[in-house]
Scaffold this motif. Sequence first.
Motif, PDB file in Angstrom:
ATOM      1  N   SER A 248      -0.500   8.619  -5.530  1.00 49.63           N
ATOM      2  CA  SER A 248       0.142   9.449  -4.502  1.00 49.63           C
ATOM      3  C   SER A 248      -0.385   8.995  -3.154  1.00 49.63           C
ATOM      4  CB  SER A 248      -0.191  10.924  -4.708  1.00 49.63           C
ATOM      5  OG  SER A 248      -1.542  11.165  -4.337  1.00 49.63           O
ATOM      6  N   ARG A 249       0.254   9.490  -2.106  1.00 55.42           N
ATOM      7  CA  ARG A 249      -0.233   9.148  -0.758  1.00 55.42           C
ATOM      8  C   ARG A 249      -0.921  10.367  -0.132  1.00 55.42           C
ATOM      9  NH1 ARG A 249       1.687   4.117   0.662  1.00 55.42           N
ATOM     10  NH2 ARG A 249       3.682   3.454  -0.198  1.00 55.42           N
ATOM     11  N   THR A 250      -1.623  11.156  -0.967  1.00 52.57           N
ATOM     12  CA  THR A 250      -2.303  12.366  -0.480  1.00 52.57           C
ATOM     13  C   THR A 250      -3.534  12.024   0.346  1.00 52.57           C
ATOM     14  OG1 THR A 250      -1.587  13.544  -2.445  1.00 52.57           O
ATOM     15  CG2 THR A 250      -3.463  14.496  -1.253  1.00 52.57           C
TER      16      THR A 250
ATOM     17  N   LYS B 294      -6.097  -3.355  -2.957  1.00 53.30           N
ATOM     18  CA  LYS B 294      -4.802  -3.738  -3.540  1.00 53.30           C
ATOM     19  C   LYS B 294      -3.727  -3.538  -2.495  1.00 53.30           C
ATOM     20  CE  LYS B 294      -2.673   0.023  -3.233  1.00 53.30           C
ATOM     21  NZ  LYS B 294      -1.391   0.336  -2.740  1.00 53.30           N
ATOM     22  N   THR B 295      -2.745  -4.340  -2.440  1.00 55.92           N
ATOM     23  CA  THR B 295      -1.500  -4.086  -1.707  1.00 55.92           C
ATOM     24  C   THR B 295      -0.623  -5.327  -1.767  1.00 55.92           C
ATOM     25  OG1 THR B 295      -0.434  -3.840   0.460  1.00 55.92           O
ATOM     26  CG2 THR B 295      -2.717  -4.536   0.515  1.00 55.92           C
ATOM     27  N   ILE B 296       0.651  -5.102  -1.993  1.00 62.09           N
ATOM     28  CA  ILE B 296       1.564  -6.254  -1.995  1.00 62.09           C
ATOM     29  C   ILE B 296       1.675  -6.810  -0.580  1.00 62.09           C
ATOM     30  CG2 ILE B 296       2.928  -5.438  -3.966  1.00 62.09           C
ATOM     31  CD1 ILE B 296       5.192  -4.844  -1.867  1.00 62.09           C
ATOM     32  N   ASP B 297       1.322  -6.005   0.442  1.00 63.13           N
ATOM     33  CA  ASP B 297       1.489  -6.450   1.833  1.00 63.13           C
ATOM     34  C   ASP B 297       0.448  -7.491   2.257  1.00 63.13           C
ATOM     35  OD1 ASP B 297       3.520  -4.641   1.921  1.00 63.13           O
ATOM     36  OD2 ASP B 297       2.501  -3.175   3.186  1.00 63.13           O
ATOM     37  N   ASN B 298      -0.668  -7.580   1.501  1.00 59.42           N
ATOM     38  CA  ASN B 298      -1.745  -8.557   1.784  1.00 59.42           C
ATOM     39  C   ASN B 298      -2.310  -8.406   3.197  1.00 59.42           C
ATOM     40  OD1 ASN B 298      -3.376 -10.693   0.854  1.00 59.42           O
ATOM     41  ND2 ASN B 298      -2.146 -12.193   1.987  1.00 59.42           N
TER      42      ASN B 298
ATOM     43  N   VAL C 218      12.824  -7.973   2.741  1.00 58.93           N
ATOM     44  CA  VAL C 218      11.656  -7.853   1.856  1.00 58.93           C
ATOM     45  C   VAL C 218      10.704  -6.803   2.426  1.00 58.93           C
ATOM     46  CG1 VAL C 218      11.815 -10.253   1.058  1.00 58.93           C
ATOM     47  CG2 VAL C 218      10.358  -9.704   3.031  1.00 58.93           C
ATOM     48  N   MET C 219       9.705  -6.388   1.615  1.00 64.29           N
ATOM     49  CA  MET C 219       8.755  -5.368   2.092  1.00 64.29           C
ATOM     50  C   MET C 219       7.746  -5.974   3.066  1.00 64.29           C
ATOM     51  SD  MET C 219       7.931  -2.636  -0.894  1.00 64.29           S
ATOM     52  CE  MET C 219       9.057  -1.278  -1.193  1.00 64.29           C
ATOM     53  N   GLY C 220       7.043  -5.125   3.743  1.00 62.64           N
ATOM     54  CA  GLY C 220       6.063  -5.579   4.745  1.00 62.64           C
ATOM     55  C   GLY C 220       6.227  -4.724   5.973  1.00 62.64           C
TER      56      GLY C 220
ATOM     57  N   SER D 267      11.654  -9.116   7.280  1.00 62.93           N
ATOM     58  CA  SER D 267      10.631  -8.162   6.853  1.00 62.93           C
ATOM     59  C   SER D 267      11.110  -6.753   7.215  1.00 62.93           C
ATOM     60  CB  SER D 267       9.348  -8.495   7.608  1.00 62.93           C
ATOM     61  OG  SER D 267       8.296  -7.753   7.103  1.00 62.93           O
ATOM     62  N   GLU D 268      10.836  -5.772   6.365  1.00 64.97           N
ATOM     63  CA  GLU D 268      11.385  -4.420   6.619  1.00 64.97           C
ATOM     64  C   GLU D 268      10.920  -3.825   7.957  1.00 64.97           C
ATOM     65  OE1 GLU D 268      10.036  -1.479   3.775  1.00 64.97           O
ATOM     66  OE2 GLU D 268       7.980  -2.181   3.950  1.00 64.97           O
ATOM     67  N   GLY D 269       9.782  -4.339   8.459  1.00 69.54           N
ATOM     68  CA  GLY D 269       9.287  -3.822   9.749  1.00 69.54           C
ATOM     69  C   GLY D 269       9.570  -4.777  10.899  1.00 69.54           C
TER      70      GLY D 269
ATOM     71  N   GLY E 287      13.442  -4.339  -1.913  1.00 71.23           N
ATOM     72  CA  GLY E 287      12.785  -3.031  -2.097  1.00 71.23           C
ATOM     73  C   GLY E 287      11.715  -3.001  -3.170  1.00 71.23           C
ATOM     74  N   HIS E 288      11.763  -1.948  -3.978  1.00 76.30           N
ATOM     75  CA  HIS E 288      10.673  -1.692  -4.930  1.00 76.30           C
ATOM     76  C   HIS E 288      10.664  -2.632  -6.127  1.00 76.30           C
ATOM     77  CE1 HIS E 288      10.593   1.879  -2.424  1.00 76.30           C
ATOM     78  NE2 HIS E 288       9.333   2.014  -2.798  1.00 76.30           N
ATOM     79  N   THR E 289      11.694  -3.461  -6.285  1.00 80.75           N
ATOM     80  CA  THR E 289      11.606  -4.467  -7.371  1.00 80.75           C
ATOM     81  C   THR E 289      10.382  -5.352  -7.138  1.00 80.75           C
ATOM     82  OG1 THR E 289      13.059  -5.978  -6.178  1.00 80.75           O
ATOM     83  CG2 THR E 289      14.096  -4.636  -7.858  1.00 80.75           C
ATOM     84  N   GLN E 290       9.989  -5.487  -5.855  1.00 79.89           N
ATOM     85  CA  GLN E 290       8.821  -6.330  -5.532  1.00 79.89           C
ATOM     86  C   GLN E 290       7.507  -5.710  -6.001  1.00 79.89           C
ATOM     87  OE1 GLN E 290       9.604  -7.887  -1.131  1.00 79.89           O
ATOM     88  NE2 GLN E 290      10.662  -5.991  -1.578  1.00 79.89           N
ATOM     89  N   ARG E 291       7.513  -4.410  -6.261  1.00 77.16           N
ATOM     90  CA  ARG E 291       6.268  -3.742  -6.660  1.00 77.16           C
ATOM     91  C   ARG E 291       6.206  -3.489  -8.168  1.00 77.16           C
ATOM     92  NH1 ARG E 291       5.573   0.623  -2.302  1.00 77.16           N
ATOM     93  NH2 ARG E 291       5.559   2.061  -4.057  1.00 77.16           N
ATOM     94  N   GLY E 292       7.356  -3.670  -8.856  1.00 72.54           N
ATOM     95  CA  GLY E 292       7.400  -3.287 -10.269  1.00 72.54           C
ATOM     96  C   GLY E 292       7.059  -4.429 -11.209  1.00 72.54           C
TER      97      GLY E 292
HETATM   98  O1  F6P Z   1       2.325  -0.527   1.443  1.00 71.93           O
HETATM   99  C1  F6P Z   1       3.087  -1.106   0.441  1.00 71.93           C
HETATM  100  C2  F6P Z   1       4.558  -0.840   0.634  1.00 71.93           C
HETATM  101  O2  F6P Z   1       5.239  -1.422  -0.448  1.00 71.93           O
HETATM  102  C3  F6P Z   1       5.140  -1.304   1.965  1.00 71.93           C
HETATM  103  O3  F6P Z   1       5.453  -2.675   1.987  1.00 71.93           O
HETATM  104  C4  F6P Z   1       6.339  -0.410   2.083  1.00 71.93           C
HETATM  105  O4  F6P Z   1       6.728  -0.209   3.418  1.00 71.93           O
HETATM  106  C5  F6P Z   1       5.883   0.874   1.492  1.00 71.93           C
HETATM  107  O5  F6P Z   1       4.834   0.552   0.613  1.00 71.93           O
HETATM  108  C6  F6P Z   1       6.964   1.633   0.781  1.00 71.93           C
HETATM  109  O6  F6P Z   1       6.438   2.849   0.356  1.00 71.93           O
HETATM  110  P1  F6P Z   1       7.146   3.867  -0.645  1.00 71.93           P
HETATM  111  O7  F6P Z   1       6.903   3.343  -2.044  1.00 71.93           O
HETATM  112  O8  F6P Z   1       6.442   5.138  -0.419  1.00 71.93           O
HETATM  113  O9  F6P Z   1       8.601   3.872  -0.342  1.00 71.93           O
END
Ligand code: F6P
Length: 343
Positions: A71-73, A124-128, A168-170, A221-223, A272-277
């Motif tokens: 969670s992001r608590t 940890k973080t995919i963003d490095n 892509v994420m970032g 990049s998303e940002g 999106g989230h395919t990059q994290r799965g």
């Molecule tokens: O911090 C990792 C990250 O994947 C970012 O690249 C992205 O902006 C964010 O998390 C997305 O967060 P959430 O999963 O809460 O949508």
Amino acid sequence: MRIGILTGGGDCPGLNAAIRAVVRRSIDVHGHEVYGIRDGWKGLVEGDVYQLSSSDMAGLIREGGTILGTSRTNPYNEEEDLKSLKENIKKFKFDAIVAIGGDDTLLVATKLTEDGIPCVGIPKTIDNDLSATDATFGFDTALTIAVEAIDRLTTTAKSHHRTIVVEVMGRQAGWIALHAGIAGSAHCIMLPEFKMSVSEVVGLINKRKEAGKRFHIIVVSEGAAIGGDDSMVTQDESLDDFGNIRLGGVGKYVGKEIGKQTGDEIRTVVLGHTQRGGSPTAYDRMLATRFGLAAADYVNNGDFGKMAALKGNEIVPVPLSDATSELKLVPAELYELAKTFFS
Ligand code: F6P
């Protein structure tokens, strides 16, 4: 010793490999007890804790996500939450907390250490984007997924003579976009660190057209700082517990604008989230395992307030506070080098 372990922030491939390494080393080698804390700091606030065994770790090295949940608590947002968290640490008689996370999760671990609670961090973080370590696990897997997607999008873009925008994420750091763009042979890369307007991208596309090229791959990049009068594109105005805004939509915006300015038919793909799965790459499994083994040793040695970091080829302890002092951003020299291929 009784050790609590948690994962916080966005999930990423390799979290389970790190949990497995902490648990196996702490129980099998050091003879301690390890307790899983569910859903990041939230689980410690709510006392949602259960004992882990070595046999629970079977097969975990290849599993995506986190068995502990996340969670992001931020327990520092509410006094009551912080109080409950501290009471639970006493209630469960924890001698140490191992926190696996990115800058937000590790910031909480840093503050707790300052408050006298013994913590050890694993990055940890995919963003490095953590400056205290040369690499974080999750990034290599995310990059591999993004490059594979760009390769696939390139063949369809070529067949249809199309421009494809790939988002892509970032968030603040454009490492995924930069590396995926170079490795995937994109024709333009837009990052959060350096402004580039849509008109500049269109200029590049027009030059490619003049040279007889009929397809164009743009990685965003998303940002991305899209410059001019345009500001960062966000999904909505809501913030998470750590003040992060939800990004997303820049790819669609850039694609639409390119379409308007060129009259071409554009396609946009958001990875999106395919990059994290999914399953971590071998590199991420190794890095996560090395971090986990080192963190278990720091706890065993009473070396608290530290984070396991990669420096060159070595895993070394660095102060937890270093992990969150500044973000690691793409330097201008590297972006200039990437521009070699913007044609
Ligand atoms: O911090 C990792 C990250 O994947 C970012 O690249 C992205 O902006 C964010 O998390 C997305 O967060 P959430 O999963 O809460 O949508």
